[in-house]
Design a protein around this motif. Structure first.
Motif, mmCIF file in Angstrom:
data_model
loop_
_atom_site.group_PDB
_atom_site.id
_atom_site.type_symbol
_atom_site.label_atom_id
_atom_site.label_comp_id
_atom_site.label_asym_id
_atom_site.label_seq_id
_atom_site.Cartn_x
_atom_site.Cartn_y
_atom_site.Cartn_z
ATOM 1 N N ARG A 196 0.544 -1.147 -0.120
ATOM 2 C CA ARG A 196 -0.141 0.135 0.808
ATOM 3 C C ARG A 196 1.176 1.192 0.318
ATOM 4 N N THR A 252 0.339 4.780 -0.381
ATOM 5 C CA THR A 252 -0.066 6.478 0.535
ATOM 6 C C THR A 252 0.932 7.675 0.349
ATOM 7 N N GLY A 282 -2.755 10.688 2.905
ATOM 8 C CA GLY A 282 -3.617 9.203 3.262
ATOM 9 C C GLY A 282 -4.688 9.115 1.869
ATOM 10 N N VAL A 298 -2.189 -3.355 9.851
ATOM 11 C CA VAL A 298 -1.338 -2.958 11.211
ATOM 12 C C VAL A 298 -0.842 -1.825 10.937
ATOM 13 N N TYR A 299 -0.615 -0.525 11.365
ATOM 14 C CA TYR A 299 -0.027 0.332 11.605
ATOM 15 C C TYR A 299 1.034 0.199 11.313
ATOM 16 N N LEU A 300 2.374 0.363 10.874
ATOM 17 C CA LEU A 300 3.980 0.186 11.780
ATOM 18 C C LEU A 300 4.823 1.643 11.197
ATOM 19 N N SER A 354 7.550 -0.845 6.864
ATOM 20 C CA SER A 354 7.541 0.124 6.350
ATOM 21 C C SER A 354 8.678 1.214 5.902
ATOM 22 N N SER A 357 8.924 5.610 4.137
ATOM 23 C CA SER A 357 8.474 6.461 3.864
ATOM 24 C C SER A 357 9.868 7.296 3.354
ATOM 25 N N THR A 381 4.278 6.988 1.791
ATOM 26 C CA THR A 381 3.987 6.363 2.979
ATOM 27 C C THR A 381 4.110 5.139 2.056
ATOM 28 N N VAL A 397 4.145 0.566 2.903
ATOM 29 C CA VAL A 397 4.326 -0.322 3.258
ATOM 30 C C VAL A 397 3.479 -1.860 2.488
#
Length: 451
Positions: A63, A65, A69, A81-83, A102, A104, A122, A124
């Motif tokens: 993903r 973004t 977002g 999940v958020y990493l 993850s 960025s 970002t 992931v």
């Protein structure tokens, strides 16, 4: 056990290497996705994700973004999940474990304005761990098979090597197993002598068997001689009483016959007692320590033997300078001294001289007894200390000898770690040399029989 430990260590190492490679691939894929963010077709400075010419591993999920977002692109199951940027995390999805990474970064877009537009992107990205474990298991399987094969080959080789290495030992054991009371022939196999490590063992076995054979033969010879000696004494006693019983005799004749029989029984008893003494001395070192003054013992034995010397008109000269104790009990020392003196007197010529000298030499006491008789016949020399040997007529049954005196003397000296030798003197006659160690345990009491 060593193979299991080795495979375990390889498993740990292979897992570490494979997951490092897997994480590096995740980083590379994430970097590729970040690099695929391109300027959009509009003039508003927006960006899009261009997946053309991008090689994404199968079953991957990702993903991408922007700072608002907005999802620029995605593939596979949505990461649940958020990493934080730079973080790795394992997450189960649909019964499979995925490893996510993850990252960025900023992308600068220039739509023709004076200043470009900066976008914070970002990414992931995740991939299933199953293929990593597949590689690990394959590597372990290969190593395990190779290890088992190598251990098998090694075991076969070691078995062959050990079998060939132990062959000389088996041959040596087979030769030793053939030894019995009727066969003392032992020949070390050539294979044992060729091994440097086994050659001393083979030689030691040969020497041991030779000593055992000699001791066995001596024991058998002594048993035969003892049986013959006892049989002769018993036959003499039996014949004496048979003669008495052959006819009616007077009281005086009966008394004389009984006296002869008692004398013969006494001689038999003396023989048995000497045999018991020799057996006791051959049992090894005494459990208790005894010592005595050898010069005092020699003086006592001289006093006891003086009458026998007077009968043969033999003068005895002494020079006793060794006032030392020797590690022999007094009873055995008296037995040693009396046997040597009686034997010397028997061998001495009438009206001759007997010389007895004792002196301390270093840590030993040396005793010499010299007679002026006929000396030792060369044929008798090897058998002088054998039990029941009476090569010289002076040691015959007529003189009352049993042939055990010198054997007892040697046993007493051996037990005290001493020596006894009999040689012919250069000026005629024989000389007996006894060497005994000085008693070192002076704090121990002397033989109680001394008092």
């Amino acid at each position: 056990m060593a193979g299991i430990i080795l495979i375990g260590a390889v498993t740990i190492h292979e897992r570490h290497v494979q997951f490092e490679t897997f994480d590096a691939n995740l980083r590379a894929t994430s970097n590729a996705l970040l690099g695929a963010v391109q300027e959009g077709e509009g003039s508003d400075g927006s960006v899009i994700l261009d997946l053309h010419n991008l090689d994404i591993p199968k079953r991957s999920t990702f993903r991408v973004t922007d700072e608002h977002g907005r999802v620029l692109g995605a593939g596979g199951p949505d990461p649940p999940v958020y990493l934080a940027p730079g973080e790795f995390k394992d997450v189960p999805i649909d019964g499979h474990t995925y490893r996510f990474f993850s990252m960025s970064g900023d992308r600068l877009v220039d739509p023709g304005y004076t200043r470009g537009v900066r976008h914070h992107i970002t990414v992931v990205c995740g991939q299933p761990e199953g293929r990593v474990w597949h590689e690990i298991i394959e590597a372990i399987r290969f190593f395990a098979i190779a290890t088992i094969a190598l251990l098998g080959i090694t075991a076969v080789f070691l078995s062959w090597l050990i079998r060939n290495s132990l062959l000389p030992i088996r041959e040596l054991a087979n030769e030793a197993d053939k030894i019995n009371s009727n066969n003392w022939q032992f020949n070390s196999p050539p294979s044992a002598k060729e091994f440097t490590e086994l050659s001393p063992l083979a030689s030691a076995i040969e020497r041991t068997i030779t000593r055992l054979h000699r001791a066995f033969e001596q024991q058998r010879q002594m048993t035969n001689d003892a049986a013959h000696e006892l049989k002769t004494d018993i036959a003499i006693i039996k014949s004496s009483f048979q003669v008495i019983a052959m006819k009616q005799r007077s009281v005086g004749e009966y008394e004389k016959g009984i006296a002869i029989g008692v004398r013969d029984i006494g001689r038999l008893e003396q023989t048995v007692q000497k045999m018991l003494t020799l057996a006791r001395l051959d049992q090894g070192q005494p459990s208790e320590f005894h010592s005595c003054r050898i010069d005092d013992v020699l003086l006592d034995t001289l006093s006891q033997s003086s009458a026998f010397a007077e009968v043969k008109n033999i003068s005895i000269k002494t020079k006793l300078e060794a006032g030392e104790s020797v590690p022999i009990g007094r009873d055995d020392a008296v037995l040693l001294g009396s046997n040597i003196l009686i034997n010397a007197i028997q061998h001495s010529a009438p009206r001759s001289e007997l010389q007895i000298v004792s002196a301390k030499v270093g840590h030993t006491v040396k005793i010499t007894v010299r007679d002026h008789g006929r000396g030792i016949h060369e044929d008798d020399r090897p058998f002088l200390f054998d039990p029941f040997y009476r090569g010289d007529p002076s040691r015959s049954r007529k003189s009352g000898g049993t042939g055990l005196g010198l054997s007892i003397c040697k046993a007493i000296c051996d037990r005290a770690n001493g020596t006894i030798e009999i040689e012919n003197h250069a000026d005629g006659g024989a000389i007996v040399t006894i060497t005994l160690p000085v008693a070192t345990r002076s704090s121990d009491p002397e033989d109680p029989s001394e008092n």
